[in-house]
Scaffold this active site. Structure first.
Site, PDB file in Angstrom:
ATOM      1  N   TYR A   1      -0.813   7.206   3.420  1.00  0.00           N
ATOM      2  CA  TYR A   1      -0.272   6.362   4.478  1.00  0.00           C
ATOM      3  C   TYR A   1       1.255   6.354   4.366  1.00  0.00           C
ATOM      4  O   TYR A   1       1.827   7.105   3.561  1.00  0.00           O
ATOM      5  CB  TYR A   1      -0.929   4.977   4.437  1.00  0.00           C
ATOM      6  CG  TYR A   1      -2.417   5.093   4.714  1.00  0.00           C
ATOM      7  CD1 TYR A   1      -2.850   5.602   5.943  1.00  0.00           C
ATOM      8  CD2 TYR A   1      -3.371   4.799   3.749  1.00  0.00           C
ATOM      9  CE1 TYR A   1      -4.207   5.780   6.207  1.00  0.00           C
ATOM     10  CE2 TYR A   1      -4.725   4.969   4.008  1.00  0.00           C
ATOM     11  CZ  TYR A   1      -5.142   5.470   5.234  1.00  0.00           C
ATOM     12  OH  TYR A   1      -6.468   5.650   5.493  1.00  0.00           O
TER      13      TYR A   1
ATOM     14  N   ARG B   1     -16.680   0.326  -3.835  1.00  0.00           N
ATOM     15  CA  ARG B   1     -18.037   0.562  -3.315  1.00  0.00           C
ATOM     16  C   ARG B   1     -19.129  -0.169  -4.075  1.00  0.00           C
ATOM     17  O   ARG B   1     -20.157  -0.539  -3.481  1.00  0.00           O
ATOM     18  CB  ARG B   1     -18.317   2.063  -3.258  1.00  0.00           C
ATOM     19  CG  ARG B   1     -17.558   2.735  -2.133  1.00  0.00           C
ATOM     20  CD  ARG B   1     -17.521   4.224  -2.307  1.00  0.00           C
ATOM     21  NE  ARG B   1     -16.736   4.589  -3.483  1.00  0.00           N
ATOM     22  CZ  ARG B   1     -16.486   5.832  -3.855  1.00  0.00           C
ATOM     23  NH1 ARG B   1     -16.975   6.835  -3.167  1.00  0.00           N
ATOM     24  NH2 ARG B   1     -15.756   6.084  -4.924  1.00  0.00           N
TER      25      ARG B   1
ATOM     26  N   HIS C   1       0.840  -1.199   0.000  1.00  0.00           N
ATOM     27  CA  HIS C   1       0.000   0.000   0.000  1.00  0.00           C
ATOM     28  C   HIS C   1       0.876   1.250   0.000  1.00  0.00           C
ATOM     29  O   HIS C   1       1.433   1.634   1.024  1.00  0.00           O
ATOM     30  CB  HIS C   1      -0.890  -0.019   1.241  1.00  0.00           C
ATOM     31  CG  HIS C   1      -2.052   0.941   1.195  1.00  0.00           C
ATOM     32  ND1 HIS C   1      -2.182   1.931   0.239  1.00  0.00           N
ATOM     33  CD2 HIS C   1      -3.152   1.049   1.992  1.00  0.00           C
ATOM     34  CE1 HIS C   1      -3.311   2.604   0.461  1.00  0.00           C
ATOM     35  NE2 HIS C   1      -3.912   2.086   1.515  1.00  0.00           N
TER      36      HIS C   1
HETATM   37  C1  FNR Z   1     -11.573   1.999   0.911  1.00  0.00           C
HETATM   38  N1  FNR Z   1     -10.406   2.173   0.179  1.00  0.00           N
HETATM   39  C2  FNR Z   1      -9.243   1.547   0.593  1.00  0.00           C
HETATM   40  N2  FNR Z   1      -8.137   1.599  -0.185  1.00  0.00           N
HETATM   41  C3  FNR Z   1      -7.028   0.909   0.142  1.00  0.00           C
HETATM   42  O1  FNR Z   1      -6.044   0.949  -0.590  1.00  0.00           O
HETATM   43  N3  FNR Z   1      -6.999   0.165   1.291  1.00  0.00           N
HETATM   44  C4  FNR Z   1      -8.058   0.084   2.130  1.00  0.00           C
HETATM   45  O2  FNR Z   1      -8.019  -0.635   3.130  1.00  0.00           O
HETATM   46  C5  FNR Z   1      -9.210   0.839   1.801  1.00  0.00           C
HETATM   47  N4  FNR Z   1     -10.326   0.863   2.616  1.00  0.00           N
HETATM   48  C6  FNR Z   1     -11.519   1.343   2.161  1.00  0.00           C
HETATM   49  C7  FNR Z   1     -12.695   1.146   2.877  1.00  0.00           C
HETATM   50  C8  FNR Z   1     -13.926   1.543   2.369  1.00  0.00           C
HETATM   51  C9  FNR Z   1     -15.177   1.256   3.126  1.00  0.00           C
HETATM   52  C10 FNR Z   1     -13.973   2.191   1.103  1.00  0.00           C
HETATM   53  C11 FNR Z   1     -15.277   2.622   0.499  1.00  0.00           C
HETATM   54  C12 FNR Z   1     -12.815   2.422   0.409  1.00  0.00           C
HETATM   55  C13 FNR Z   1     -10.437   2.770  -1.156  1.00  0.00           C
HETATM   56  C14 FNR Z   1     -10.941   1.769  -2.199  1.00  0.00           C
HETATM   57  O3  FNR Z   1     -10.113   0.629  -2.290  1.00  0.00           O
HETATM   58  C15 FNR Z   1     -11.068   2.421  -3.583  1.00  0.00           C
HETATM   59  O4  FNR Z   1      -9.785   2.807  -3.998  1.00  0.00           O
HETATM   60  C16 FNR Z   1     -11.983   3.637  -3.573  1.00  0.00           C
HETATM   61  O5  FNR Z   1     -13.145   3.392  -2.809  1.00  0.00           O
HETATM   62  C17 FNR Z   1     -12.406   4.048  -4.982  1.00  0.00           C
HETATM   63  O6  FNR Z   1     -13.042   2.976  -5.637  1.00  0.00           O
HETATM   64  P1  FNR Z   1     -14.660   2.868  -5.784  1.00  0.00           P
HETATM   65  O7  FNR Z   1     -15.214   2.756  -4.398  1.00  0.00           O
HETATM   66  O8  FNR Z   1     -15.107   4.108  -6.473  1.00  0.00           O
HETATM   67  O9  FNR Z   1     -14.853   1.617  -6.600  1.00  0.00           O
END
Ligand code: FNR
Length: 416
Positions: A206, A386, A201
């Site tokens: 982070y 999401r 990550h």
């Molecule tokens: C996330 N996102 C996220 N990204 C990541 O790299 N590690 C993580 O642990 C998390 N945790 C997380 C929790 C929740 C509840 C959400 C909604 C999002 C970000 C996620 O992986 C993604 O990059 C973004 O949400 C954008 O993609 P979508 O949601 O538009 O498909």
């Protein structure tokens, strides 16, 4: 008719994904938080249900949420971690249980190794007050937080991420080396648990982002200052993890491709990590042994101005892919962000259909050019977050919409 690229298998080293759809990592803030519990940071029944049903319903690769390599690298006390390495530990057993179940359903499992750095020890989002901007979001000691052990490349009150967050202290070089070793130890434990893919990550503000960005990295030693020095921590983690895991195991990296700080006051002072920085960095990845770069953005400074149109990050992924291919690199590219529709996902990995092109002469010329060179995909896989919360069977719905037959669990037979 041929199967859309989206539903064609993709082999990365020894792992064959059955399609190009990946469940993006998502923190669920649902692990045990009490440091005196042996179950701290372990995946639970909640995760079996949540990740398990995504594995049942057709995603090629299901990522477990961000997984902390050290206890103080959790975003919240309820995050999961992988700092217990014994095969008798709750963290190992919890992960193995998820992996074994996903495998029984034909899905692959990824673990995203993470450290939150200065964004650590916060309360789960639903515990935060609605007016969070002015009220503490912290998890303090009484909520099993670790306010005295928040680490970052550079410390002090100027380096707080945002209002209500903890004050970080700077990591010593010895601690940086320990962190690299922690990434390696967690990687080895994940491999032992049967995980198929590892992702480091490096996004969303982070710890790795904090090192990459001149906004948050004010160090004057070999880990700060020049581009070369700011990228050193990421490079050392990647190199160490790559050499510790099996040679045939895929390694991904998630990056924040831009901080969206171009015109901000803070970046005028220090510069920022922007798309050109990313285009430079991704060309180092092939040699470092990274197979796929997962292109996200933002999260490192409150002055960020995110251009939030639907394609905002996919466009950058396409730029990254173009740059890589022009340089003759094979590093795969993942697109993420607002991917919600069948045709959208299909086009991202395939390029637009020739038949879709119509209109004036200029459009025709463009179409002819495409026909010669083949349609240009924007990315090689899509990461979806999401939409899987809204519709856990999204892959099956996309398959239906695109007219693709996919395998469903035998137990579902009559429904499909
Ligand atoms: C996330 N996102 C996220 N990204 C990541 O790299 N590690 C993580 O642990 C998390 N945790 C997380 C929790 C929740 C509840 C959400 C909604 C999002 C970000 C996620 O992986 C993604 O990059 C973004 O949400 C954008 O993609 P979508 O949601 O538009 O498909």
């Amino acid at each position: 008719t041929s199967i859309p690229t989206l539903f064609q298998p993709l082999t990365i080293r020894n792992v064959t994904l059955k399609n190009r759809i990946v469940v993006s990592p998502m923190c669920m803030y649902s692990a045990e938080n009490n440091p005196s519990s042996p179950n701290i940071g372990a995946l639970t029944d909640y995760h079996i249900a949540h990740l398990g049903h995504l594995a049942l319903k057709g995603a090629a690769l299901v990522f477990v949420e961000a997984t902390a390599v050290q206890p103080n690298g959790r975003i919240s006390p309820n995050d999961i971690g992988l700092w217990q390495h014994s095969t008798d530990s709750a963290q190992f057993k919890g992960l193995k249980r998820v992996v074994d179940f996903a495998h029984s359903q034909g899905a692959k499992v990824g673990v995203q190794l993470a450290h939150a750095g200065r964004k650590a020890s916060m309360a789960a989002p639903w515990l935060r007050p609605a007016d969070a901007a002015t009220t503490s979001l912290r998890a303090d000691a009484d909520a099993y937080g670790w306010p005295g052990d928040i680490v970052a490349p550079s410390g002090g009150v100027d380096m707080i991420w945002g209002s209500g967050y903890h004050t970080p202290r700077s990591l010593s070089v010895a601690e940086i080396k320990e962190l690299i070793a922690a990434f390696v130890a967690s990687a080895i434990t994940a491999v032992k648990a049967g995980v198929d893919v590892l992702e480091i990550h490096g996004a969303h503000g982070y710890l790795l982002t904090q090192f990459l960005s001149p906004v948050t990295n004010r160090r004057t030693d070999e880990y700060g200052g020049s581009y070369e020095n700011r990228t050193r921590f990421a490079r050392e983690i990647i190199t160490a993890v790559r050499s510790a895991i099996p040679a045939d195991m895929p390694l991904f990296l998630r990056v924040s491709s831009t901080e969206w700080l171009e015109d901000s006051p803070v970046a005028r002072e220090t510069g920022s990590w922007d798309v050109p920085s990313t285009l430079r960095f991704v060309k180092e990845l092939q040699e470092l042994g990274v197979d796929l770069v997962d292109v996200s953005s933002g999260g490192n400074n409150e002055q960020q101005k995110i251009k939030r149109v639907k394609s905002y990050q996919v466009d950058i992924a396409a730029q990254v892919r173009k740059e890589l291919r022009a340089a003759g690199h094979k590093t795969l590219v993942g697109a993420v962000g607002y991917i919600t529709d069948a045709d959208q996902a299909k086009d991202i990995v395939q390029g637009a259909d020739q038949e879709d092109e119509h209109g004036d002469v200029k459009e025709e010329a463009k179409a002819a050019e495409k026909l010669l060179s083949g349609p240009e995909p924007q990315a090689d896989v899509v990461f979806v977050a999401r939409q899987f919360l809204r519709d856990p069977a999204w892959v099956l719905h996309v398959a239906n919409e695109l007219g693709v037959n996919v395998t469903v669990p035998k137990q579902f037979g009559r429904a499909y």
